[in-house]
Design a protein around this motif. Structure first.
Motif, PDB file in Angstrom:
ATOM      1  N   ALA A 119       0.604  -1.210   0.436  1.00 13.92           N
ATOM      2  CA  ALA A 119      -0.271  -0.185   0.134  1.00 13.92           C
ATOM      3  C   ALA A 119       0.824   0.998   0.182  1.00 13.92           C
ATOM      4  CB  ALA A 119      -0.862  -0.274   0.959  1.00 13.92           C
ATOM      5  N   THR A 120       1.815   0.974   0.999  1.00 15.82           N
ATOM      6  CA  THR A 120       2.399   2.682   0.766  1.00 15.82           C
ATOM      7  C   THR A 120       3.347   2.685  -0.881  1.00 15.82           C
ATOM      8  OG1 THR A 120       3.360   2.099   3.122  1.00 15.82           O
ATOM      9  CG2 THR A 120       5.113   3.311   1.777  1.00 15.82           C
ATOM     10  N   ARG A 121       4.278   1.623  -1.627  1.00 12.28           N
ATOM     11  CA  ARG A 121       4.134   1.642  -3.038  1.00 12.28           C
ATOM     12  C   ARG A 121       3.438   1.802  -3.564  1.00 12.28           C
ATOM     13  NH1 ARG A 121       6.875  -4.126  -4.807  1.00 12.28           N
ATOM     14  NH2 ARG A 121       7.108  -3.169  -6.729  1.00 12.28           N
ATOM     15  N   SER A 126       1.186   5.905  -7.291  1.00 12.11           N
ATOM     16  CA  SER A 126       0.240   7.338  -7.091  1.00 12.11           C
ATOM     17  C   SER A 126      -0.061   8.376  -7.346  1.00 12.11           C
ATOM     18  CB  SER A 126      -1.375   6.301  -6.610  1.00 12.11           C
ATOM     19  OG  SER A 126      -1.319   7.164  -5.184  1.00 12.11           O
ATOM     20  N   GLU A 127       0.626   9.180  -6.272  1.00 11.34           N
ATOM     21  CA  GLU A 127       1.184  10.579  -6.411  1.00 11.34           C
ATOM     22  C   GLU A 127       1.691  10.583  -7.666  1.00 11.34           C
ATOM     23  OE1 GLU A 127       2.915   9.959  -2.780  1.00 11.34           O
ATOM     24  OE2 GLU A 127       0.935  10.802  -1.335  1.00 11.34           O
ATOM     25  N   VAL A 128       3.210  10.477  -7.435  1.00 14.24           N
ATOM     26  CA  VAL A 128       3.689  10.355  -8.877  1.00 14.24           C
ATOM     27  C   VAL A 128       2.878  10.245 -10.208  1.00 14.24           C
ATOM     28  CG1 VAL A 128       5.539   9.485 -10.524  1.00 14.24           C
ATOM     29  CG2 VAL A 128       5.574   9.006  -8.388  1.00 14.24           C
ATOM     30  N   LEU A 129       1.999   9.792 -10.458  1.00 18.13           N
ATOM     31  CA  LEU A 129       0.887   9.524 -11.573  1.00 18.13           C
ATOM     32  C   LEU A 129      -0.937  10.551 -11.125  1.00 18.13           C
ATOM     33  CD1 LEU A 129       0.652   6.013 -11.720  1.00 18.13           C
ATOM     34  CD2 LEU A 129       1.758   7.769 -13.430  1.00 18.13           C
ATOM     35  N   LYS A 130      -0.433  11.182 -10.232  1.00 19.82           N
ATOM     36  CA  LYS A 130      -1.348  11.904  -9.721  1.00 19.82           C
ATOM     37  C   LYS A 130      -2.239  11.516 -10.144  1.00 19.82           C
ATOM     38  CE  LYS A 130       1.474  16.482 -10.553  1.00 19.82           C
ATOM     39  NZ  LYS A 130       2.685  16.158 -10.108  1.00 19.82           N
ATOM     40  N   ASP A 131      -3.148  10.016  -9.734  1.00 20.65           N
ATOM     41  CA  ASP A 131      -4.438   9.145  -9.651  1.00 20.65           C
ATOM     42  C   ASP A 131      -4.807   9.157  -8.521  1.00 20.65           C
ATOM     43  OD1 ASP A 131      -6.318   7.049 -10.159  1.00 20.65           O
ATOM     44  OD2 ASP A 131      -4.663   5.998 -10.581  1.00 20.65           O
ATOM     45  N   THR A 132      -5.814  10.017  -8.645  1.00 23.38           N
ATOM     46  CA  THR A 132      -6.518  10.532  -6.822  1.00 23.38           C
ATOM     47  C   THR A 132      -7.693   8.729  -6.044  1.00 23.38           C
ATOM     48  OG1 THR A 132      -9.055  11.365  -8.390  1.00 23.38           O
ATOM     49  CG2 THR A 132      -6.770  12.774  -7.025  1.00 23.38           C
ATOM     50  N   PHE A 133      -8.074   8.552  -7.434  1.00 29.05           N
ATOM     51  CA  PHE A 133      -8.734   7.022  -7.094  1.00 29.05           C
ATOM     52  C   PHE A 133      -7.148   6.240  -6.605  1.00 29.05           C
ATOM     53  CE2 PHE A 133      -9.883   2.480  -7.461  1.00 29.05           C
ATOM     54  CZ  PHE A 133     -10.873   2.416  -7.461  1.00 29.05           C
ATOM     55  N   SER A 138      -5.263   3.661  -1.717  1.00 32.57           N
ATOM     56  CA  SER A 138      -4.700   2.911  -0.591  1.00 32.57           C
ATOM     57  C   SER A 138      -4.705   3.213   0.665  1.00 32.57           C
ATOM     58  CB  SER A 138      -2.846   3.618  -1.401  1.00 32.57           C
ATOM     59  OG  SER A 138      -3.010   4.843  -1.777  1.00 32.57           O
ATOM     60  N   TYR A 139      -5.194   4.523   0.845  1.00 32.44           N
ATOM     61  CA  TYR A 139      -5.296   5.287   1.878  1.00 32.44           C
ATOM     62  C   TYR A 139      -6.284   4.298   3.073  1.00 32.44           C
ATOM     63  CZ  TYR A 139      -2.655   9.665   1.988  1.00 32.44           C
ATOM     64  OH  TYR A 139      -1.818  10.112   1.607  1.00 32.44           O
ATOM     65  N   ALA A 140      -7.212   3.761   1.974  1.00 33.53           N
ATOM     66  CA  ALA A 140      -8.386   2.988   2.441  1.00 33.53           C
ATOM     67  C   ALA A 140      -7.813   1.446   3.027  1.00 33.53           C
ATOM     68  CB  ALA A 140      -9.806   2.801   1.359  1.00 33.53           C
ATOM     69  N   LYS A 161      -8.893  10.620   5.146  1.00 31.44           N
ATOM     70  CA  LYS A 161      -7.005  10.790   4.207  1.00 31.44           C
ATOM     71  C   LYS A 161      -8.220  10.408   3.192  1.00 31.44           C
ATOM     72  CE  LYS A 161      -2.731  11.151   6.298  1.00 31.44           C
ATOM     73  NZ  LYS A 161      -2.098  10.137   6.606  1.00 31.44           N
ATOM     74  N   ALA A 162      -8.860   8.674   3.084  1.00 31.06           N
ATOM     75  CA  ALA A 162      -9.789   7.888   2.213  1.00 31.06           C
ATOM     76  C   ALA A 162     -10.830   9.355   1.981  1.00 31.06           C
ATOM     77  CB  ALA A 162      -9.663   6.785   1.962  1.00 31.06           C
ATOM     78  N   ARG A 163     -11.151   9.386   2.681  1.00 31.37           N
ATOM     79  CA  ARG A 163     -12.847  10.121   3.059  1.00 31.37           C
ATOM     80  C   ARG A 163     -12.495  11.765   1.759  1.00 31.37           C
ATOM     81  NH1 ARG A 163     -16.821  12.412   7.485  1.00 31.37           N
ATOM     82  NH2 ARG A 163     -18.494  13.400   5.904  1.00 31.37           N
ATOM     83  N   LYS A 164     -11.305  12.119   2.573  1.00 30.85           N
ATOM     84  CA  LYS A 164     -11.390  13.526   2.036  1.00 30.85           C
ATOM     85  C   LYS A 164     -10.966  13.238   0.217  1.00 30.85           C
ATOM     86  CE  LYS A 164      -8.040  17.470   2.330  1.00 30.85           C
ATOM     87  NZ  LYS A 164      -6.840  17.990   2.975  1.00 30.85           N
ATOM     88  N   ILE A 165     -10.287  12.275  -0.249  1.00 36.41           N
ATOM     89  CA  ILE A 165      -9.834  12.156  -1.461  1.00 36.41           C
ATOM     90  C   ILE A 165     -11.204  12.122  -1.996  1.00 36.41           C
ATOM     91  CG2 ILE A 165      -9.041  10.784  -3.153  1.00 36.41           C
ATOM     92  CD1 ILE A 165      -6.506  11.106  -1.123  1.00 36.41           C
ATOM     93  N   PHE A 166     -12.457  10.901  -1.947  1.00 35.43           N
ATOM     94  CA  PHE A 166     -13.004  10.183  -2.441  1.00 35.43           C
ATOM     95  C   PHE A 166     -14.623  11.451  -2.384  1.00 35.43           C
ATOM     96  CE2 PHE A 166     -11.281   5.919  -1.233  1.00 35.43           C
ATOM     97  CZ  PHE A 166     -11.419   5.968  -3.014  1.00 35.43           C
TER      98      PHE A 166
END
Length: 167
Positions: A119-121, A126-133, A138-140, A161-166
């Motif tokens: 999940a850390t990887r 996903s941050e590099v890819l800017k893939d918010t989903f 990963s936070y979930a 953190k997951a909730r904020k993103i979703f």
């Protein structure tokens, strides 16, 4: 609730992680077609030389094992796809999806520490890819793992953190 947000995006998740075909007969547990498909995929993998084709075949094999509830074999297949992808530097998006599949499958088997490592990887990629989903997912996954480990404060922090993103 975080799970409802994740489930509401399940179609997007399926496209990204599961690499499913649309055949209901293939996805039926204990169906003889799963065995045929597994054997066929293994034969193709042995014959194919192109890394890109092997990545896709290993992902399909991983999903077929998952459909058959052979989770350890599924994890191994996704890890093989990921290893080839990383060596060939083929697709960061596919790497992220394979890591997501692995970390979730590890969570379902109770291997929480290894799931946290993946999940850390996944989060970093996903941050590099800017893939918010993928970030939210990963936070979930962090939240699920920390909850299972009895680390409730860390679990809640990651669920938030997951909730904020979703949202």
């Amino acid at each position: 609730n975080i799970l409802s947000k994740v489930y509401s995006k399940k179609d997007e998740y399926r496209k990204t992680v599961n690499q499913k075909d649309n055949s209901n007969s293939i996805n039926t547990p204990n169906n003889d077609l799963n065995i045929i498909k597994i054997d066929s995929l293994k034969k193709l993998i042995a014959k194919i030389q192109a890394d890109t084709s092997k990545i896709i075949l290993y992902e399909n094999l991983g999903q077929t094992y998952r459909n058959k509830k052979k989770i350890d074999s599924s994890i191994l297949s996704y890890k093989q796809a990921l290893e080839i992808n990383e060596k060939a530097n083929y697709s960061l998006q596919k790497q992220c999806a394979d890591i997501a599949a692995i970390d979730y499958l590890l969570f379902t088997t109770g291997n929480y520490i290894e799931s946290l490592n993946y999940a850390t990887r996944q989060l970093a990629l996903s941050e590099v890819l800017k893939d918010t989903f993928q970030m939210g997912f990963s936070y979930a996954t962090f939240g699920h793992n920390y909850k299972a480990l009895g680390e409730y404060r860390l679990s809640l922090n990651n669920y938030f953190k997951a909730r904020k993103i979703f949202n």
